[in-house]
Write a protein that holds these residues in place. Structure first.
Motif, PDB file in Angstrom:
ATOM      1  N   ALA A  19       0.833  -1.215   0.000  1.00 63.25           N
ATOM      2  CA  ALA A  19       0.000   0.000   0.000  1.00 63.25           C
ATOM      3  C   ALA A  19       0.863   1.259   0.000  1.00 63.25           C
ATOM      4  O   ALA A  19       0.934   1.977   0.994  1.00 63.25           O
ATOM      5  N   SER A  21       2.344   5.051  -0.606  1.00 59.74           N
ATOM      6  CA  SER A  21       1.865   6.425  -0.768  1.00 59.74           C
ATOM      7  C   SER A  21       2.571   6.986  -1.999  1.00 59.74           C
ATOM      8  O   SER A  21       3.797   6.912  -2.069  1.00 59.74           O
ATOM      9  N   GLU A  53      -2.207   4.732  -1.630  1.00 59.55           N
ATOM     10  CA  GLU A  53      -2.725   5.523  -0.509  1.00 59.55           C
ATOM     11  C   GLU A  53      -2.551   7.002  -0.828  1.00 59.55           C
ATOM     12  O   GLU A  53      -1.598   7.659  -0.385  1.00 59.55           O
ATOM     13  N   TYR A 193      -5.740   8.060   8.228  1.00 57.07           N
ATOM     14  CA  TYR A 193      -5.066   6.857   7.730  1.00 57.07           C
ATOM     15  C   TYR A 193      -5.475   5.606   8.515  1.00 57.07           C
ATOM     16  O   TYR A 193      -5.766   4.559   7.932  1.00 57.07           O
ATOM     17  N   VAL A 197      -7.138   2.529   6.389  1.00 57.43           N
ATOM     18  CA  VAL A 197      -6.372   1.312   6.167  1.00 57.43           C
ATOM     19  C   VAL A 197      -7.168   0.075   6.614  1.00 57.43           C
ATOM     20  O   VAL A 197      -7.187  -0.958   5.945  1.00 57.43           O
ATOM     21  N   LEU A 215       5.347   1.240  11.367  1.00 55.01           N
ATOM     22  CA  LEU A 215       3.896   1.195  11.587  1.00 55.01           C
ATOM     23  C   LEU A 215       3.489   0.124  12.605  1.00 55.01           C
ATOM     24  O   LEU A 215       2.308  -0.046  12.882  1.00 55.01           O
TER      25      LEU A 215
HETATM   26  N1  GLU Z   1       0.998   4.050   2.837  1.00 56.89           N
HETATM   27  C1  GLU Z   1       1.853   3.694   3.921  1.00 56.89           C
HETATM   28  C2  GLU Z   1       3.293   3.972   3.557  1.00 56.89           C
HETATM   29  O1  GLU Z   1       3.600   4.087   2.374  1.00 56.89           O
HETATM   30  C3  GLU Z   1       1.743   2.233   4.282  1.00 56.89           C
HETATM   31  C4  GLU Z   1       0.510   1.935   5.004  1.00 56.89           C
HETATM   32  C5  GLU Z   1       0.317   0.472   5.332  1.00 56.89           C
HETATM   33  O2  GLU Z   1       0.987  -0.376   4.729  1.00 56.89           O
HETATM   34  O3  GLU Z   1      -0.545   0.212   6.172  1.00 56.89           O
HETATM   35  O4  GLU Z   1       4.105   4.077   4.443  1.00 56.89           O
END
Ligand code: GLU
Length: 311
Positions: A19, A21, A53, A193, A197, A215
């Motif tokens: 995912a 960005s 995202e 977010y 998510v 994360l």
């Molecule tokens: N979009 C987020 C990023 O590029 C990742 C989010 C996710 O994997 O939950 O850091």
């Protein structure tokens, strides 16, 4: 181009995802995480989805370049690429559902007020102090008036009834993390977010979340939101971050850190993939399929990957 898989995705057999960005080209750390997300999904017979995202930090053309780079490494995905910006109806429905449960309240605080407020007793460090949690109707009206003057909408927050939640991570094991009255919709009207998510993963049948370990501390909040929305809590696998020689998170300013930068320096795609493979203890990888075939998840080094590149 097709790539070997250990097993085809089984119907209803769950899915993994990547995912990104779309804020710029993916660097080697991002690409390594993407390869591992793909490998873990395919190894376990899961489908693999890509979600862009793009709720903020969008750079023109970045999405297309990211998809091309992932494909160049041999990563394939199932179904159409999902864009988070097109999922507004589902995000709004989730907010509504939490609202119907009495778990959403308006917050009129500025960032500064939150930082300066004394924290609530027993609250985890950095938690929202609860300033707007239990306001009277008159106080809410004052807050809304203030928001109108600031030309902002109130943020929407979760009325959390727990302070911690536990998740299981493939490498980190049982992880207990803080849950506070987190923002569900920001003051600029954009869904947060943490909510997006959860809603988007569940809608795509994603039950395996592989991503960078910055994360990991967000996973308990997200799993808790999933529980409140009666959605399944996914399996987590957080991959160590890539860092530069000084130990700082890898970034553009560290030089030629993207696939395209490496190609411009005269390396081939196979050589770049070779670097990613080497960081996983595998010599001679030329495509993501080599990692799929040979990598043992138990061998993952849990320390950050120090990216030390020539040129
Ligand atoms: N979009 C987020 C990023 O590029 C990742 C989010 C996710 O994997 O939950 O850091």
């Amino acid at each position: 181009m097709t790539h070997p898989r250990s097993a085809p995705p089984t119907p209803g057999g769950g899915a993994g995802r990547y995912a990104p960005s779309p804020s710029g080209d993916l660097h080697l750390g991002n690409l390594r995480t993407a390869v591992l997300a793909w490998v873990l999904a395919r190894r376990t017979g899961r489908a693999f989805h890509l979600r862009v995202e793009d709720l903020d930090r969008v750079r023109e053309g970045s999405e297309q370049r990211q998809l091309e780079d992932l494909a160049a490494l041999g990563i394939d995905w199932d179904g159409a690429v999902v864009r988070q910006s097109e999922r507004d109806a589902a995000h709004t429905a989730a907010l509504q559902e939490l609202g119907d449960q009495g778990r959403v309240y308006e917050c009129y605080c500025t960032r500064r007020e939150i930082l300066e407020a004394p924290s609530a007793p027993h609250a985890p460090p950095g938690a929202y102090p609860g300033t707007c949690r239990d306001l009277s109707p008159a106080e809410r009206e004052q807050g809304r008036q203030r928001m109108r003057e600031l030309r902002r909408e109130p943020a929407l927050r979760l009325r959390a009834e727990v302070t911690t939640w536990q998740v299981h991570d493939l490498w980190a094991g049982e992880v207990t993390g803080a849950v506070d009255d987190l923002v569900l919709r920001r003051g600029d009207g954009v869904v947060a977010y943490n909510l997006a998510v959860v809603v988007d993963d569940a809608a795509a049948g994603v039950d395996q979340v592989v991503r960078a370990d910055d994360l990991l501390s967000s996973a308990p909040r997200q799993a808790h939101l999933a529980r409140l929305l009666s959605l399944p809590e996914p399996h987590y696998a957080h991959v160590p971050l890539a860092v530069n020689r000084a130990g700082d998170r890898l970034a553009k300013r560290d030089g030629a850190v993207t696939l395209r930068d490496r190609l411009a320096r005269g390396e081939s795609i196979a050589e770049v993939m070779g670097r990613l493979g080497a960081s996983l203890g595998l010599a001679g990888c030329r495509t993501a399929a080599d990692v799929l075939e040979r990598w043992d998840p138990a061998s993952l080094v849990r320390e950050p990957w120090v990216v030390d590149l020539p040129g």
